[in-house]
Design a protein around this motif. Structure first.
Motif, short mmCIF file in Angstrom:
data_model
loop_
_atom_site.label_atom_id
_atom_site.label_comp_id
_atom_site.label_asym_id
_atom_site.label_seq_id
_atom_site.Cartn_x
_atom_site.Cartn_y
_atom_site.Cartn_z
N CYS A 22 -33.15 39.52 -46.72
CA CYS A 22 -31.11 39.22 -46.39
C CYS A 22 -31.13 39.37 -45.39
O CYS A 22 -31.47 40.26 -44.51
N ASN A 93 -28.08 37.69 -60.71
CA ASN A 93 -28.02 37.19 -59.81
C ASN A 93 -27.47 37.76 -58.33
O ASN A 93 -27.01 38.77 -58.33
N TYR A 95 -26.41 39.69 -54.74
CA TYR A 95 -25.90 38.50 -53.53
C TYR A 95 -26.29 40.65 -52.66
O TYR A 95 -25.87 41.40 -53.61
N TRP A 114 -20.06 38.70 -47.33
CA TRP A 114 -20.78 38.83 -48.23
C TRP A 114 -21.84 37.50 -48.41
O TRP A 114 -21.56 36.18 -47.32
N GLN A 116 -24.77 34.42 -49.75
CA GLN A 116 -25.08 33.85 -51.39
C GLN A 116 -26.05 34.54 -52.13
O GLN A 116 -26.75 35.01 -51.53
N GLY A 117 -26.59 34.24 -53.19
CA GLY A 117 -27.05 35.33 -54.33
C GLY A 117 -28.62 34.10 -53.73
O GLY A 117 -28.66 33.24 -53.64
N THR A 118 -29.41 34.92 -54.47
CA THR A 118 -30.76 34.74 -54.74
C THR A 118 -30.91 35.39 -56.40
O THR A 118 -30.10 36.11 -56.61
#
Length: 124
Positions: A22, A93, A95, A114, A116-118
C-alpha cells in the motif's frame, strides 16, 4: 491529492503466499495508522490487520493471526501485508486505509482515507 494505492494481489493456490503493498501519498504518512480491510462478495467488510504510525504495534484479526504479518516503511510511505498459507476463505478484495491516530485502529468509521483495492483469489 490523497492516494492509497494497493497492489500485489493475484491468483494463488491454497497454501501459497502473497505480499500486498500500500503506497500512500498526499498526507503525513508518519502520523497515520494504516489498516488493511477486505470484502468478499456478499459479505461485510472486515478488518484484517493494522499497524500504528511508528510501526511499533499491530493488530491481526483472528482469522489471519499467525499467517499474516504487517509492516511499514515510513521512508517509502508504504505498508506491506505478507500473507502466508493462504486459504480459499481469504479470497476477497483487499484495500488499505489511513486513520490519523498513532495507535492501532480497528473501527472502519475512524479511517479518513481509503484506497482502491487489489483482488486476492485463492483457488486450486
Amino acid at each position: 491529492e490523497v492516494q492509497l494505492q494497493a497492489s500485489g494481489g493475484g491468483l494463488v493456490q491454497p497454501g501459497g503466499s502473497l505480499r500486498l503493498s500500500c503506497e500512500a501519498s498526499g498526507f503525513r504518512f508518519g502520523d497515520y495508522n494504516i489498516g488493511w480491510f477486505r470484502q468478499a462478495p456478499g459479505k461485510e467488510r472486515e478488518a484484517v490487520s493494522c499497524i500504528s504510525s511508528s510501526g511499533g504495534s499491530a493488530y491481526y484479526a483472528d482469522a489471519v493471526k499467525g499467517r499474516v504479518t504487517i509492516s511499514r516503511d515510513n521512508a517509502k510511505n508504504t505498508v506491506y501485508l505478507q500473507m502466508n498459507n493462504l486459504k480459499p476463505e481469504d479470497t476477497a478484495n483487499y484495500y488499505c486505509a489511513g486513520a490519523k491516530f498513532h495507535r492501532t485502529v480497528i473501527r472502519a468509521a475512524l479511517y479518513d482515507y481509503w484506497g482502491q483495492g487489489t483482488q486476492v483469489t485463492v483457488s486450486s
